[in-house]
Design an enzyme around this catalytic site. Structure first.
Site, short mmCIF file in Angstrom:
data_model
loop_
_atom_site.label_atom_id
_atom_site.label_comp_id
_atom_site.label_asym_id
_atom_site.label_seq_id
_atom_site.Cartn_x
_atom_site.Cartn_y
_atom_site.Cartn_z
N ASP A 106 0.80 -1.23 0.00
CA ASP A 106 0.00 0.00 0.00
C ASP A 106 0.83 1.28 0.00
OD1 ASP A 106 0.88 0.18 2.70
OD2 ASP A 106 -0.91 -0.84 3.43
N HIS A 123 6.42 -8.01 -1.60
CA HIS A 123 5.30 -8.35 -2.49
C HIS A 123 4.97 -7.22 -3.45
CE1 HIS A 123 3.96 -11.55 0.69
NE2 HIS A 123 5.00 -11.93 -0.02
N CYS A 134 8.70 -5.42 -20.34
CA CYS A 134 9.79 -4.42 -20.41
C CYS A 134 9.90 -3.57 -19.14
CB CYS A 134 9.61 -3.51 -21.62
SG CYS A 134 8.23 -2.36 -21.45
N SER A 197 0.18 -12.64 10.03
CA SER A 197 -0.18 -13.98 10.53
C SER A 197 0.99 -14.95 10.36
CB SER A 197 -1.41 -14.50 9.80
OG SER A 197 -1.17 -14.49 8.41
N ILE A 239 -1.91 -2.78 17.30
CA ILE A 239 -0.62 -2.25 16.87
C ILE A 239 -0.46 -0.75 17.17
CG2 ILE A 239 0.81 -1.78 14.82
CD1 ILE A 239 -0.51 -4.44 13.70
P1 NAD Z 1 -2.69 -11.50 7.17
O1 NAD Z 1 -4.03 -10.94 6.81
O2 NAD Z 1 -2.43 -12.94 6.95
O3 NAD Z 1 -2.40 -11.23 8.72
C1 NAD Z 1 -2.65 -9.98 9.31
C2 NAD Z 1 -2.58 -10.20 10.81
O4 NAD Z 1 -2.68 -8.92 11.42
C3 NAD Z 1 -3.73 -11.05 11.37
O5 NAD Z 1 -3.20 -12.14 12.09
C4 NAD Z 1 -4.51 -10.08 12.29
O6 NAD Z 1 -4.93 -10.69 13.47
C5 NAD Z 1 -3.49 -9.02 12.57
N1 NAD Z 1 -4.05 -7.67 12.76
C6 NAD Z 1 -4.90 -7.02 11.94
N2 NAD Z 1 -5.13 -5.77 12.40
C7 NAD Z 1 -4.42 -5.67 13.56
C8 NAD Z 1 -4.25 -4.62 14.51
N3 NAD Z 1 -4.85 -3.43 14.35
N4 NAD Z 1 -3.46 -4.86 15.59
C9 NAD Z 1 -2.86 -6.07 15.76
N5 NAD Z 1 -2.97 -7.09 14.88
C10 NAD Z 1 -3.73 -6.88 13.80
O7 NAD Z 1 -1.63 -10.57 6.47
P2 NAD Z 1 -0.13 -10.87 6.05
O8 NAD Z 1 0.54 -11.74 7.04
O9 NAD Z 1 0.45 -9.56 5.71
O10 NAD Z 1 -0.29 -11.73 4.70
C11 NAD Z 1 -1.22 -11.40 3.72
C12 NAD Z 1 -0.69 -10.97 2.37
O11 NAD Z 1 -1.62 -10.06 1.83
C13 NAD Z 1 0.59 -10.22 2.40
O12 NAD Z 1 1.47 -10.95 1.68
C14 NAD Z 1 0.34 -8.86 1.73
O13 NAD Z 1 1.15 -8.78 0.57
C15 NAD Z 1 -1.07 -8.88 1.26
N6 NAD Z 1 -1.93 -7.76 1.72
C16 NAD Z 1 -1.44 -6.49 1.82
C17 NAD Z 1 -2.26 -5.47 2.29
C18 NAD Z 1 -1.69 -4.09 2.38
O14 NAD Z 1 -0.78 -3.75 1.63
N7 NAD Z 1 -2.17 -3.25 3.31
C19 NAD Z 1 -3.58 -5.73 2.67
C20 NAD Z 1 -4.06 -7.06 2.55
C21 NAD Z 1 -3.22 -8.06 2.08
#
Ligand code: NAD
Length: 250
Positions: A106, A123, A134, A197, A239
């Site tokens: 993002d 990612h 290209c 996660s 967080i």
């Molecule tokens: P995930 O969704 O698997 O895990 C996110 C974790 O964050 C969850 O376990 C959840 O419990 C925790 N969480 C969410 N909000 C929280 C908060 N406010 N405080 C504490 N914990 C909180 O995400 P991941 O491990 O990043 O893997 C998912 C993939 O999806 C990534 O590879 C990423 O590239 C992509 N993705 C990116 C975005 C983004 O850029 N914002 C959004 C969605 C998915």
């Protein structure tokens, strides 16, 4: 440990460390209004991901990818960095954090003021697009306008398919970002995984690489993760408020 003791413990670990790596996932951006993948109401409950091979082989998959991209961007393009991003940016500015390895696409770490060279995007980045042949960069606004007019998936002047500059499932990982993330994980003495996660590989291998090389490992995530058993400290907390308290950033 109560919450105050845990916050003090994180502060102490930061003070004792010489080289800190911060590793972030989608959870860092939920407080900015961007849904994560795996929480209830997350993106996967709405869409099955489109694999890279499907994108390459099927025009209909490319069309569907661009339809979704427009829908998601309309929902999240106004997102601003939140307190968690600002706290991480503050730690970087203090000079102890050698890099922020992120799975997020993002661009909010950059927008929070962290210099580009300190950010390792595993990612890719969803705030622009690129030709798969290209690598020519394209801006989303122009692509969205053309797509909305005739629903043709965009194609580069060179004939290559244009795709959001993110790494889809099935797409090779970016070699240089992976190399840098490995080197950073091997050279830190404190690795803090935040809002992930820790189930998406190979990204989730880096906390273990750091720990096995002698670094301490802290995991901050609302829910338990698959790597909690490796961590020196696990914080199942929100967080923004937690990092805000650790750093004094509002
Ligand atoms: P995930 O969704 O698997 O895990 C996110 C974790 O964050 C969850 O376990 C959840 O419990 C925790 N969480 C969410 N909000 C929280 C908060 N406010 N405080 C504490 N914990 C909180 O995400 P991941 O491990 O990043 O893997 C998912 C993939 O999806 C990534 O590879 C990423 O590239 C992509 N993705 C990116 C975005 C983004 O850029 N914002 C959004 C969605 C998915």
């Amino acid at each position: 440990m109560n919450q105050e003791t845990v916050i003090d413990e994180v502060r102490r670990m930061l003070e004792q460390s010489r080289r800190v790596v911060i590793f972030t996932g989608a959870g860092v951006s939920t407080e900015s209004g961007i849904p994560d993948f795996r929480s209830p109401g997350g993106i996967w409950t709405k869409y099955q991901p489109i694999d890279f091979r499907e994108f390459i082989s099927s025009e209909e998959s490319r069309r569907e990818t661009w339809r979704r991209k427009i829908a998601v961007d309309e929902a999240v393009s106004q997102a601003q960095p939140n307190r968690g991003h600002r706290a991480i940016s503050h730690l970087v500015a203090q000079g102890k954090v050698s890099s922020v390895i992120t799975q997020n696409i993002d661009g909010l770490h950059q927008r929070s003021g962290i210099p580009e060279e300190k950010i390792i995007e595993l990612h890719g980045n969803g705030t622009y697009a690129a030709c798969l042949e290209c690598a020519q960069r394209y801006e989303l606004g122009d692509l969205f306008a053309a797509f909305k007019a005739h629903e043709e998936p965009p194609v580069c002047e060179c004939g290559g398919f244009i795709k959001s500059a993110t790494i889809s499932f099935g797409q090779p990982m970016p070699v240089e970002a992976m190399r840098r993330a490995q080197a950073e994980s091997l050279s830190c003495d404190l690795f803090i995984a935040i809002g992930s996660s820790l189930v998406v590989y190979p990204a989730a291998s880096f906390p273990a690489v750091a720990k096995q090389n002698g670094s301490r490992l802290v995991i901050l995530n609302r829910e338990p993760t698959d790597l909690d058993y490796l961590a020196d400290l696990v914080l199942n907390l929100e967080i923004g408020p937690t990092l805000g308290n650790v750093t004094g950033v509002e």
